[in-house]
Design an enzyme around this catalytic site. Structure first.
Site, mmCIF file in Angstrom:
data_model
loop_
_atom_site.group_PDB
_atom_site.id
_atom_site.type_symbol
_atom_site.label_atom_id
_atom_site.label_comp_id
_atom_site.label_asym_id
_atom_site.label_seq_id
_atom_site.Cartn_x
_atom_site.Cartn_y
_atom_site.Cartn_z
ATOM 1 N N PRO A 2 0.985 -1.253 -0.020
ATOM 2 C CA PRO A 2 0.183 0.161 0.068
ATOM 3 C C PRO A 2 1.079 1.155 0.067
ATOM 4 O O PRO A 2 1.760 1.429 0.610
ATOM 5 C CB PRO A 2 -0.975 -0.021 1.277
ATOM 6 C CG PRO A 2 0.070 -1.209 2.166
ATOM 7 C CD PRO A 2 0.571 -1.983 1.271
ATOM 8 N N GLU A 3 0.742 2.135 -1.124
ATOM 9 C CA GLU A 3 1.443 3.372 -1.190
ATOM 10 C C GLU A 3 0.472 4.406 -0.368
ATOM 11 O O GLU A 3 -0.815 4.194 -0.229
ATOM 12 C CB GLU A 3 1.925 3.686 -2.375
ATOM 13 C CG GLU A 3 2.833 2.569 -2.906
ATOM 14 C CD GLU A 3 4.224 3.177 -3.476
ATOM 15 O OE1 GLU A 3 4.476 4.497 -3.030
ATOM 16 O OE2 GLU A 3 4.742 2.337 -4.170
#
Ligand SMILES: [Zn+2]
Length: 274
Positions: A2-3
């Site tokens: 997850p960014e």
């Protein structure tokens, strides 16, 4: 992994289900996350209400209502996700933490690799050691080409790891750094200190563009936060360079190249990026 856009999409997806709601039960099935789940988590959460969620870099902040009640800081690590489950929906493998709200929504944390964590914020956002040295948010006014230009003077490191440094700007991971450098036409290997102010203005605009587009696109997947399937908040985007080495550049059809910069794989077009 997850960014920033996935974390922001998570915030937007879960907020309507948890804000202003009372926690009636907290369940910890696996306390051994990257940081052990605090011993007093359940005791302090049950009976509390969640205030307005916020995000700083890739940290989600969930304040409890009431003075001195504290805030949870949640990080999704490499493989974590938060979604809304419904009462009676049985946990699956790797569903480590549940917060059950009045009204029946369950905030459920899933993390196969357990590199994420949930912890108490140490004091305030201004004092927590995890947050205190972070650079500005990329979508805030504090981030611009002038900042990149100023901080890069005299730096010999390549521009891509410079852009990924959290002290320079937060939340620009490998995908978005690669994509922004392509949009700005900058070779990721170029020394950060040798890029003009004008080109940094273009780069800052490109960073904002790729992140904002990803968040907008993530918004279309928000219904996934309340369905029982899929990986909520993780979405496939149309990428120009990331993960496409050996394939044709979308602009010039030349072959995209792979180099390693700061231990990270970096894909770029040698013809379009100078
Ligand atoms: Zn090209």
């Amino acid at each position: 992994m997850p960014e920033l856009p996935e974390v922001e999409t998570t915030r937007l997806g879960i907020a309507p289900h948890v804000e202003g709601r009372e926690i009636v039960e907290a369940i910890v099935r696996q306390p051994r996350l990257r940081v052990p789940v605090p011993d007093d988590l359940i005791e302090r959460l049950v009976g509390s209400r969640i205030g307005t969620l916020s995000r700083r870099a890739k940290y989600l902040l969930l304040p409890l209502e009431g003075e001195g009640a504290g805030s949870l800081i949640w990080h999704l690590g490499m493989s974590g996700s938060l979604r809304i489950a419904r009462l009676g929906e049985l946990p699956k493998k790797h569903d480590h933490v549940d917060l059950v709200f009045d009204g029946g929504a369950i905030l459920r944390y899933h993390d196969p690799r357990r590199f994420g964590f949930v912890d108490w914020l140490a004091g305030s956002q201004e004092s927590d050691p995890r947050l205190v040295n972070l650079g500005p948010e990329p979508l805030s006014e504090a981030f611009d080409g002038e900042r990149l230009y100023r901080l890069s003077r005299g730096r010999r490191m390549a521009v891509k790891p410079f852009l990924m440094d959290n002290a320079v700007v937060v939340g620009v991971g490998n995908i978005y750094a690669s994509e922004a450098l392509f949009l700005a036409g900058i070779d990721p290997r170029r020394a950060a200190g040798r890029i003009s102010r004008e080109r940094y203005e273009r780069l800052a605009a490109a960073v904002r563009e790729v992140l904002a587009a990803a968040i907008t696109q993530g918004g279309t997947t928000l219904r996934d936060f309340v369905s029982g399937t899929g990986e909520p908040g993780y979405f496939k985007q149309r990428l120009n360079v990331y993960g496409r080495h050996g394939q044709g550049c979308r602009r010039c059809n030349g072959e995209l190249r792979l180099v390693t910069l700061g231990q990270r794989a970096s894909v770029f077009c040698p013809a379009c990026q100078k």
